[in-house]
Design an enzyme around this catalytic site. Structure first.
Site, PDB file in Angstrom:
ATOM      1  N   ASP A  94      56.107  18.987  69.786  1.00  0.00           N
ATOM      2  CA  ASP A  94      55.201  20.142  69.905  1.00  0.00           C
ATOM      3  C   ASP A  94      54.040  19.904  70.853  1.00  0.00           C
ATOM      4  OD1 ASP A  94      53.516  18.482  68.411  1.00  0.00           O
ATOM      5  OD2 ASP A  94      52.729  20.151  67.234  1.00  0.00           O
ATOM      6  N   GLU A  95      54.208  18.945  71.772  1.00  0.00           N
ATOM      7  CA  GLU A  95      53.074  18.713  72.673  1.00  0.00           C
ATOM      8  C   GLU A  95      53.495  18.194  74.037  1.00  0.00           C
ATOM      9  OE1 GLU A  95      50.759  14.936  71.554  1.00  0.00           O
ATOM     10  OE2 GLU A  95      51.750  15.573  69.707  1.00  0.00           O
ATOM     11  N   ASP A 103      49.134  21.394  72.388  1.00  0.00           N
ATOM     12  CA  ASP A 103      49.701  20.975  71.104  1.00  0.00           C
ATOM     13  C   ASP A 103      49.794  22.214  70.217  1.00  0.00           C
ATOM     14  OD1 ASP A 103      49.775  18.088  69.284  1.00  0.00           O
ATOM     15  OD2 ASP A 103      49.578  19.983  68.212  1.00  0.00           O
TER      16      ASP A 103
HETATM   17  N1  DCP Z   1      55.555  15.667  61.707  1.00  0.00           N
HETATM   18  C1  DCP Z   1      56.296  15.006  60.724  1.00  0.00           C
HETATM   19  N2  DCP Z   1      55.773  13.899  60.085  1.00  0.00           N
HETATM   20  C2  DCP Z   1      54.538  13.433  60.412  1.00  0.00           C
HETATM   21  C3  DCP Z   1      53.781  14.086  61.412  1.00  0.00           C
HETATM   22  C4  DCP Z   1      54.327  15.201  62.038  1.00  0.00           C
HETATM   23  O1  DCP Z   1      57.431  15.429  60.433  1.00  0.00           O
HETATM   24  N3  DCP Z   1      54.038  12.372  59.775  1.00  0.00           N
HETATM   25  C5  DCP Z   1      56.137  16.858  62.347  1.00  0.00           C
HETATM   26  C6  DCP Z   1      55.685  18.116  61.653  1.00  0.00           C
HETATM   27  C7  DCP Z   1      54.649  18.700  62.558  1.00  0.00           C
HETATM   28  C8  DCP Z   1      55.085  18.225  63.923  1.00  0.00           C
HETATM   29  O2  DCP Z   1      55.723  16.968  63.715  1.00  0.00           O
HETATM   30  O3  DCP Z   1      54.576  20.118  62.465  1.00  0.00           O
HETATM   31  C9  DCP Z   1      53.949  18.085  64.924  1.00  0.00           C
HETATM   32  O4  DCP Z   1      53.024  17.109  64.452  1.00  0.00           O
HETATM   33  P1  DCP Z   1      51.461  17.233  64.674  1.00  0.00           P
HETATM   34  O5  DCP Z   1      50.899  15.888  64.435  1.00  0.00           O
HETATM   35  O6  DCP Z   1      51.179  17.885  65.979  1.00  0.00           O
HETATM   36  O7  DCP Z   1      50.965  18.146  63.466  1.00  0.00           O
HETATM   37  P2  DCP Z   1      51.037  19.712  63.234  1.00  0.00           P
HETATM   38  O8  DCP Z   1      51.532  20.447  64.442  1.00  0.00           O
HETATM   39  O9  DCP Z   1      51.798  19.976  61.983  1.00  0.00           O
HETATM   40  O10 DCP Z   1      49.527  20.086  62.948  1.00  0.00           O
HETATM   41  P3  DCP Z   1      48.280  20.230  63.958  1.00  0.00           P
HETATM   42  O11 DCP Z   1      47.843  21.672  63.856  1.00  0.00           O
HETATM   43  O12 DCP Z   1      47.248  19.315  63.412  1.00  0.00           O
HETATM   44  O13 DCP Z   1      48.750  19.841  65.321  1.00  0.00           O
HETATM   45 CA    CA Z   2      50.709  20.080  66.483  1.00  0.00          CA
HETATM   46 CA    CA Z   3      51.630  17.061  68.063  1.00  0.00          CA
END
Ligand code: DCP
Ligand code: CA
Ligand code: CA
Length: 390
Positions: free
Chosen positions: A133-134, A33
């Site tokens: 992203d995962e 991720d």
């Molecule tokens: N995303 C979004 N709205 C949400 C959750 C996520 O648009 N409610 C988008 C933005 C994030 C991406 O999806 O960058 C990936 O979500 P993740 O849950 O993996 O969160 P992040 O990558 O931002 O943070 P982390 O470091 O916790 O994985």
């Molecule tokens: Ca992420």
């Molecule tokens: Ca993710």
């Protein structure tokens, strides 16, 4: 290779091993991720932002600040900002921090995601993307079920993503999807958790049961009623009581998840929706012809992919990654899905001509993508379309 022998000896529990001849290979499953993905992409594009709180926002357009936070970097999270929070609320929390507020550009993150998935696909045995992203991956065969080799593979995956994209990610390795996912969760941000089969129980048992994949607030409160708080508590729960409360299917899953013995396989990614190829140019340049020449093999690769998969496409995109690592694209979309791959060769030079005229910097990497893939049957190819009928 003790693990394999051990696994072979414990024939009674082949659930998380894969039969290989007479032996069983311990399964080696990974979950990757990317860290604060959209916000990290923005940092890479503009390194001067690093260290400052960043919120990437989806503006709904109704009023200046209406909309939600898509994600935030860790500097912003430290002030309680999170995904899904109204923009106005996030700004308030960051009032004294001079945050960088950035408009979300989905296309940009898609391009980077596709590149990463492509790199990953080459580095693992089976890749199952589960989001932008995962992904889960399986490296049982390439590591021979050896967790020391699995660590090396995971490190090299992290290294590749860092080298190619300047992005950090978190990876978990374990004998099941549930273990791998928890591994990447606890590694966040930037870490690597390798949970060997022998270490599975001690890794899982102290964690809150609510952290297990598929356990939401409702399940958590029923578990709490049953006196179950940790994964260890859940692993020791009475199976028939779990079945009674949750039904056999979910009850069975809960027990399997809590013991790291969920057997769900990693399934190769769903139908592709695009094919792309990106190359690092021999030297930074703004010369479209030079770029297109170096993409010739990439275009050939996409031709091959298209004809083998029997897909037609709607959109051709020229992708330029500039010397400042920002990504710029230029696309052409056809009115109907087309299947004549020579259209790619015909269109790409024009797209790069346009791109090089509009961007102010040199290209460092360049690529081509075809997307909007559809099965060829029932499609009229453009060449057919243009051919006079009769
Ligand atoms: N995303 C979004 N709205 C949400 C959750 C996520 O648009 N409610 C988008 C933005 C994030 C991406 O999806 O960058 C990936 O979500 P993740 O849950 O993996 O969160 P992040 O990558 O931002 O943070 P982390 O470091 O916790 O994985
Ligand atoms: Ca992420
Ligand atoms: Ca993710």
């Amino acid at each position: 290779m003790d693990e394999i022998q051990d696994c072979t000896r414990r024939r009674q529990n082949p659930l998380n091993c894969r039969p290989q001849g007479k032996a069983f290979l311990p399964r080696v499953i990974g979950h990757i991720d990317l860290d604060y993905f959209y916000a990290q992409v923005e940092e890479v594009e503009k390194p001067s932002l690093k260290g400052r709180p960043i919120i990437v926002c989806v503006f709904s357009g109704r009023t200046e600040d209406s909309g939600v936070v898509s994600t935030a970097n860790y500097e912003a999270r430290a002030f309680g900002v999170h995904s899904g929070m109204p923009i106005a609320q996030a700004k308030k929390k960051l009032e004294a921090q001079n945050p960088e507020v950035i408009r979300m550009e989905h296309e940009k993150y898609e391009v980077i995601s596709a590149r990463i998935m492509e790199d990953l696909g080459r580095m693992v045995d089976t890749l199952e993307p589960t989001g932008i992203d995962e992904a889960f991956f399986d490296i049982t065969d390439s590591t021979g079920g050896d967790y020391a080799r699995a660590r090396t593979s995971a490190e090299s995956i992290k290294g590749t993503i860092m080298r190619n994209e300047h992005l950090t990610c978190s990876i978990g390795i374990g004998r099941s999807k549930v273990v791998a996912k928890l591994g990447s969760d606890v590694a966040k941000p930037g870490g690597l958790t390798v949970v060997s089969p022998e270490a599975t129980e001690s890794f899982l048992s102290p964690l809150d049961a609510s952290r297990l994949y598929g356990i939401g607030p409702k399940t958590t409160s029923v578990l709490e009623e049953m006196g179950i708080r940790t994964v260890g508590d859940l692993a020791k729960a009475d199976p028939s009581e779990l079945d009674r409360r949750f039904g056999r299917k979910f009850g069975g899953y809960l027990l399997a998840a809590a013991t790291g013995s969920d057997a769900d396989p990693v399934v190769a990614g769903l139908e592709p929706t695009q094919f792309s190829r990106i190359v690092t140019l021999r030297r930074d340049t703004r010369d479209a012809k030079e770029v297109v020449d170096q993409l010739s093999e990439g275009v050939q690769y996409i031709h091959g992919k298209l004809s083998r998969s029997g897909k037609s496409f709607r959109t051709i995109t020229a992708i330029g990654i500039l010397t400042d690592l920002s990504t710029k694209t230029r696309s052409k979309t056809f009115e109907t899905a087309v299947s004549d791959p020579s259209l790619i060769r015909g269109t790409v030079p024009t797209l790069f001509d346009e791109l090089s005229r509009t961007v102010g910097k040199e290209f460092r990497r360049a690529g081509v993508r075809v997307s909007g893939l559809e099965d060829i049957e029932n499609q009229t190819s453009l060449s057919e379309f243009l051919r006079p009928v009769g």
